[in-house]
Design a protein around this motif. Structure first.
Motif, short mmCIF file in Angstrom:
data_model
loop_
_atom_site.label_atom_id
_atom_site.label_comp_id
_atom_site.label_asym_id
_atom_site.label_seq_id
_atom_site.Cartn_x
_atom_site.Cartn_y
_atom_site.Cartn_z
N UNK A 244 2.82 -14.48 37.64
CA UNK A 244 2.10 -15.75 37.70
C UNK A 244 2.28 -16.55 36.40
N UNK A 245 2.26 -15.85 35.29
CA UNK A 245 2.39 -16.50 33.99
C UNK A 245 3.81 -17.02 33.77
N UNK A 246 4.81 -16.24 34.18
CA UNK A 246 6.20 -16.63 34.00
C UNK A 246 6.97 -16.28 35.28
N UNK A 247 7.14 -17.23 36.20
CA UNK A 247 7.80 -16.95 37.48
C UNK A 247 9.22 -16.41 37.34
N UNK A 248 9.85 -16.65 36.20
CA UNK A 248 11.23 -16.21 36.01
C UNK A 248 11.34 -14.87 35.28
N UNK A 249 10.22 -14.20 35.12
CA UNK A 249 10.19 -12.88 34.50
C UNK A 249 10.82 -11.87 35.47
N UNK A 250 12.08 -11.54 35.24
CA UNK A 250 12.81 -10.68 36.18
C UNK A 250 12.25 -9.27 36.24
N UNK A 251 11.73 -8.77 35.14
CA UNK A 251 11.14 -7.44 35.17
C UNK A 251 9.89 -7.43 36.05
N UNK A 252 9.07 -8.46 35.92
CA UNK A 252 7.89 -8.55 36.78
C UNK A 252 8.28 -8.65 38.24
N UNK A 253 9.26 -9.52 38.53
CA UNK A 253 9.71 -9.67 39.91
C UNK A 253 10.30 -8.35 40.43
N UNK A 254 11.06 -7.66 39.59
CA UNK A 254 11.67 -6.40 40.01
C UNK A 254 10.60 -5.40 40.45
N UNK A 255 9.57 -5.23 39.63
CA UNK A 255 8.58 -4.20 39.96
C UNK A 255 7.64 -4.63 41.08
N UNK A 256 7.42 -5.93 41.25
CA UNK A 256 6.68 -6.38 42.43
C UNK A 256 7.51 -6.14 43.69
N UNK A 257 8.81 -6.36 43.59
CA UNK A 257 9.71 -6.12 44.72
C UNK A 257 9.81 -4.63 45.02
N UNK A 258 9.89 -3.82 43.98
CA UNK A 258 9.90 -2.36 44.17
C UNK A 258 8.59 -1.91 44.83
N UNK A 259 7.47 -2.47 44.38
CA UNK A 259 6.18 -2.13 44.98
C UNK A 259 6.14 -2.52 46.45
N UNK A 260 6.68 -3.68 46.77
CA UNK A 260 6.71 -4.14 48.15
C UNK A 260 7.57 -3.23 49.02
#
Length: 399
Positions: A244-260
């Motif tokens: 939410x803070x940084x939409x382009x944070x690839x590490x955050x996106x990676x682990x949200x995608x892994x969680x999904x």
């Protein structure tokens, strides 16, 4: 400890069937995937997607280049909306047949992938249509090969045997589950998701959380689903604020995608129960409603309802977002309010009225919960006895 609640004499079926490529740059795997399809005899592909994300993310450019290089024909159907309809699926299949399509590439979030999965069944069962399937008038045992290029981190459909398509005239949104719906290959590339708006980032992540909270508390839950659920909630609690803070944070996106992805495997094994059974009537009545938003609004009431039966599991799984729970039945209200507080902090609307519903809709919602094909099966594996009074109370709390 939740381990004490497990019956070691109960034999569980553990599923993990699709090949999923996870990581930044995974979209480049589409080239080898298309070559594998060609080697298996695929000559033409039905591409199913929404109205724009496949273009904005660059996913279609990569897929088209791979198809062109392999010399495969294709029909592009780019009209899938959120909460896809039977008519959209039938239209996509009709287009695919004009090109002799014998495989499907679905590009998008849950809606395009689910529509593509259903289309794959109909390509292999040409005498049937989407309403036949959604009304459960036949049980398919085959489908055209499916490739899922995922563009959101919430659905889990890229790694499991489920799909959801709405029948508009009845407002039925049945949950379909067939062995032939497993994608052969899936792509989970977090770089394709950095453009997700904040509200959509929240809604899809809450969808993943709901998947595991249900899958770890059904009557067929097992240690595998509980262990996955703990990991998923912890990952979302940590990385959703970062995304939410940084939409382009690839590490955050990676682990949200892994969680999904984990959540998709989790409910492939433990299945779902009340939250999805009660949300499907909501977005069946109002297709513009985001699935994750509807789930988030009704989740606190369901946590309260099932906590006396599932307290030890929920106390452990919810610890990253509601710390201090012990699993006692008396904590049901505390668990409800803790979950509600976290959801509100993340950005889930306060109630169903905020999404356009009113108390006058409750009778119809209760009725749809019991008449929509497939939903009774979800209710039957909830950890508590679910009757109309229980369903009504949850809708009333959410209102």
């Amino acid at each position: 400890m939740w381990e004490d609640t497990i019956d070691v004499n109960a034999v569980s079926e553990i599923r993990a069937r699709s090949i999923c490529y996870l990581g930044v740059g995974a979209i480049d795997k589409i080239q080898s995937i298309v070559q594998k399809l060609k080697a298996q005899g695929v000559t033409s592909v039905l591409v199913v997607t929404g109205k724009g994300s496949h273009i904005k993310t660059g996913a279609w450019d990569k897929a088209k280049a791979a198809l062109d290089e392999a010399g495969l024909g294709y029909f592009l159907y780019d009209k899938v909306t959120p909460n896809p309809t039977a008519d959209q699926v039938d239209e996509a299949v009709a287009g695919g047949k004009t090109k002799g399509a014998n495989a499907v590439i679905a590009i998008g979030g849950g809606s395009p992938i689910d529509a593509g999965k259903v289309a794959a069944i109909l390509l292999s069962n040409p005498d049937k249509n989407a309403r036949d399937l959604c009304n459960l008038t036949f049980t398919p045992d085959c489908a055209a090969p499916i490739v899922a290029i995922n563009l959101t981190h919430g659905t889990g459909t890229e790694v499991n045997r489920f799909a959801v398509v709405t029948i508009p005239e009845t407002e039925y949104k049945p949950a379909l589950a067939f062995e032939c719906l497993y994608p052969a290959f899936s792509i989970d590339d977090p770089a394709l998701m950095t453009g997700l708006p904040e509200h959509q980032t929240v809604y899809v992540s809450v969808d993943a959380v709901n998947h595991v909270l249900e899958a770890c508390t059904t009557k067929v839950a097992n240690p595998y689903t509980i262990s996955i659920a703990k990991e998923v909630v912890a990952l979302v609690a940590k990385y959703l604020p970062r995304a939410k803070k940084d939409p382009k944070d690839l590490r955050a996106r990676y682990f949200l995608l892994y969680a999904s992805m984990l959540a998709g495997i989790c409910f492939d094994n433990g299945l779902l129960h009340m939250t999805h059974a009660l949300e499907h009537p909501l977005s069946g009545m109002r297709p513009e409603l985001s699935h994750g938003s509807g789930l988030g609004i009704i989740l606190p009431g369901i946590i309260e309802a099932i906590y006396p039966a599932s307290g030890p599991v929920l106390a452990d799984v919810l610890a990253p977002i509601v710390p201090g729970l012990k699993g006692d039945a008396s904590e049901a209200g505390k668990a409800r309010e803790g979950v509600r507080s976290w959801l509100t902090e993340m950005g889930i609307p306060a109630n169903l009225q905020a999404e356009g519903f009113s108390a006058g809709d409750i009778d119809k919602l209760v009725e749809l919960t019991y008449t929509t094909p497939g939903l009774a099966g979800l209710l039957s594996i909830a950890p508590i006895e679910v009757d109309r009074a229980v369903v009504r109370r949850i809708y009333e709390l959410a209102m």
